[in-house]
Write a protein that holds these residues in place. Structure first.
Motif, mmCIF file in Angstrom:
data_model
loop_
_atom_site.group_PDB
_atom_site.id
_atom_site.type_symbol
_atom_site.label_atom_id
_atom_site.label_comp_id
_atom_site.label_asym_id
_atom_site.label_seq_id
_atom_site.Cartn_x
_atom_site.Cartn_y
_atom_site.Cartn_z
ATOM 1 N N ASP A 1 -23.661 2.622 -1.088
ATOM 2 C CA ASP A 1 -23.849 4.546 -1.496
ATOM 3 C C ASP A 1 -23.515 5.646 -0.369
ATOM 4 O O ASP A 1 -22.293 6.335 -0.118
ATOM 5 C CB ASP A 1 -24.223 4.837 -2.180
ATOM 6 N N GLU A 2 -24.593 5.716 0.449
ATOM 7 C CA GLU A 2 -24.300 6.105 1.462
ATOM 8 C C GLU A 2 -22.474 5.717 3.046
ATOM 9 O O GLU A 2 -22.099 6.457 3.344
ATOM 10 C CB GLU A 2 -25.433 6.023 2.366
ATOM 11 N N PHE A 3 -22.478 4.790 2.643
ATOM 12 C CA PHE A 3 -21.388 3.630 3.418
ATOM 13 C C PHE A 3 -20.125 4.908 3.179
ATOM 14 O O PHE A 3 -19.613 5.452 3.765
ATOM 15 C CB PHE A 3 -21.332 2.626 3.255
ATOM 16 N N SER B 1 -21.239 -6.723 5.089
ATOM 17 C CA SER B 1 -22.570 -7.063 5.622
ATOM 18 C C SER B 1 -23.426 -8.474 5.671
ATOM 19 O O SER B 1 -22.351 -8.941 4.362
ATOM 20 C CB SER B 1 -23.367 -5.500 4.393
ATOM 21 N N GLU B 2 -24.223 -8.681 5.562
ATOM 22 C CA GLU B 2 -25.301 -9.889 5.084
ATOM 23 C C GLU B 2 -26.727 -9.465 4.528
ATOM 24 O O GLU B 2 -26.651 -8.553 4.919
ATOM 25 C CB GLU B 2 -25.495 -10.473 6.763
ATOM 26 N N LEU B 3 -26.419 -9.956 3.349
ATOM 27 C CA LEU B 3 -28.325 -9.862 2.326
ATOM 28 C C LEU B 3 -28.174 -10.913 1.864
ATOM 29 O O LEU B 3 -27.986 -11.702 1.342
ATOM 30 C CB LEU B 3 -27.109 -8.661 1.224
ATOM 31 N N TYR C 1 -30.079 -1.941 -1.674
ATOM 32 C CA TYR C 1 -28.639 -2.037 -1.078
ATOM 33 C C TYR C 1 -27.588 -0.735 -1.812
ATOM 34 O O TYR C 1 -26.651 -0.085 -1.666
ATOM 35 C CB TYR C 1 -28.400 -3.567 -2.212
ATOM 36 N N ALA C 2 -28.166 -0.495 -3.311
ATOM 37 C CA ALA C 2 -26.985 0.907 -3.569
ATOM 38 C C ALA C 2 -26.521 1.804 -3.336
ATOM 39 O O ALA C 2 -25.664 2.426 -2.752
ATOM 40 C CB ALA C 2 -27.169 0.970 -5.277
#
Length: 501
Positions: A193-195, A208-210, A188-189
């Motif tokens: 971070d990439e987004f 997001s759904e998580l 998730y991190a």
């Protein structure tokens, strides 16, 4: 603007009152702390100009007592105490300004009082806004958390405590990763971070759904929205999260029911198709026998029966012929099924289809001297046999339902996004608009069979062909004004471009 001047020196008090009144202010004066308190309790005061050295109070305590009575009234300290520690203490605890007698002129005092009122209004409005926001957040249906630029939690509302089972005191200062299971935290991190690395702007949002984890260890699905806000040369983050366990259960149940219903309908439709085939076969066998014996009877009794008997035999033959047409039409209608989206789109050139249809109707066209004008037509994703049936049914109707004038038929097509809109216009007898929907029903007939032949299934078949490909069909008409049949079909892939024509 009403000013309360708290000053025990009569000369300085009078001087301040006259100076401020000249500038249009409404001035009241108090020489003791007790007198000032009475004014504040009794009247509406916009700003206090306060001396810290009074007969009944001295130093910073004077300021504290005024603030205790009128915390919402801006206070400007105007004193002879040139003490930096007292000044800092007063400003830290809410004084709008700290002025030293003999150093601040009349204009400076006036500007400070104006500024104090304006700044106090802003601060009051801000505090009200913050209180409203806090009430909203604390009573929100969503869990809320704010974070610093390292994703360490700086705020945590009541719903967040309920959703994740973590108290605010436990959450503050810790990473937002505490809401995720250990085995998913790195994933998730990395995604977050990439987004945000790939995004620009002062405010960015990620939805997001998580899978989240409660403090007691059980996992559950959430929908989370994370905002990144650029502020003071740094970033802060806000997150709203909602437990969607119930929604997931409802959606899964709906999907299961839809799947079951779809399977039932598919099975039912297949049974109906099989029934239509069997019924048509079982009906046609005795019908052929009746027709065969009627033909034999007609041949063997030629010139032997009276006029009425001959007419009766003709009625039998005509009825059996129409019954065969009806059975074949019902069978054709039942065999039309919706497109299978999983197979590659079929590409059929409508120009070639029209040529074949006109050949099929050549005798009728010549007999009634019909004139047809056809635009260059597109490629569509419809099977050839169904496309022939569609065009032939509509064109044959235009040839059949005519008045004394020779039929004129115009066929065009126009692209609309990913489908084609076809128009087939004629100059026939037209129909009453109130029957515009009825004519597409099975066995629908607006005219007697003696005047216009047919089974009443032609347009019903057209409608099913069009609907089975996700299109729509309708008619625009007035009695005596001809008809315009309009229908949409999906665009087919051309060899040149791979797109609809």
């Amino acid at each position: 603007m009403r000013v309360l001047v708290v000053e025990d020196n009569p000369t300085q008090s009078t001087f301040a009152r006259i100076s401020l009144q000249r500038r249009g202010l409404d001035v009241n004066c108090a020489s003791t702390l007790d007198e000032a308190i009475q004014y504040l309790r009794r009247d509406t005061i916009d700003v206090v100009l306060l001396d810290l050295s009074l007969p009944d109070s001295n130093g910073i305590e004077t300021f504290y007592k005024i603030r205790q009575i009128a915390s919402g009234v801006p206070t400007v300290v105007f004193t002879g105490l040139d003490d930096q520690d007292i000044a800092i203490e007063a400003l830290k605890n809410g004084a709008q300004d700290y002025l030293i007698k003999g150093l601040a002129g009349d204009d400076s005092v006036f500007r400070c009082l104006q500024y104090a009122i304006e700044r106090n209004k802003v601060e009051v409005a801000l505090r009200k806004s913050e209180r409203r926001l806090r009430i909203i957040l604390e009573h929100s249906y969503d869990a809320f958390a704010s974070m610093d630029n390292h994703f360490n939690i700086t705020d945590w509302n009541n719903q967040a405590e309920k959703t994740f089972g973590i108290k605010k005191s436990e959450a503050l200062g810790r990473s937002l990763a505490i809401i995720a299971p250990h085995h998913l935290r790195k994933q998730y991190a990395r995604e977050v971070d990439e987004f945000f690395k790939a995004s620009e702007g002062r405010i960015m949002r990620m939805t997001s759904e998580l899978i989240a984890q409660h403090k007691d260890g059980h996992e559950f699905p959430i929908e989370i929205v994370v905002f990144r806000i650029y502020e003071d040369d740094s970033y802060m983050y806000c997150a709203f999260a909602r437990d969607i366990t119930e929604r997931k259960h409802v959606n899964e149940e709906l999907e299961r029911r839809v799947q079951e219903r779809t399977e039932e309908l598919t099975h039912s439709n297949e049974e109906l198709r099989q029934f239509a085939k069997i019924a048509s076969h079982d009906l046609q066998e005795p019908l052929r026998a009746v027709q065969g014996f009627a033909n034999l009877l007609q041949e063997s009794t030629k010139d032997k029966l009276d006029k009425d008997s001959v007419e009766f035999i003709d009625y039998i033959l005509d009825g059996t012929a129409r019954m065969q047409q009806l059975i074949q039409s019902v069978l054709l209608h039942s065999n039309i099924v919706s497109r299978d989206e999983t197979i590659e789109d079929i590409a059929t050139d409508c120009n070639a289809i029209i040529e074949e249809v006109l050949e099929n109707l050549d005798a009728t066209i010549k007999d009634c001297h019909a004139k047809l004008e056809v635009d260059n037509l597109p490629v569509v994703a419809v099977e050839r046999a169904q496309l022939i049936q569609l065009f032939q049914n509509i064109i044959s109707n235009a040839l059949k339902y005519r008045d004394k004038a020779a039929p004129q038929i115009f066929i065009t097509a126009e692209k609309t996004v990913n489908e084609w809109l076809f128009s087939i216009r004629d100059n026939g007898i037209g129909i009453d608009p109130k029957y515009a929907d009825k004519i597409f029903d099975m066995f629908a007939r607006l005219h007697g069979k003696t005047k216009y032949s047919g089974t009443g299934m032609g347009l019903a078949i057209c409608k099913k062909i069009v609907n089975s490909h996700g299109g729509k069909i309708w008619v625009e008409s007035e009695v005596g004004q001809g008809c315009i049949f309009l229908f949409t079909l999906p665009a087919g892939k051309t060899k040149e471009s791979g797109n609809g024509k």
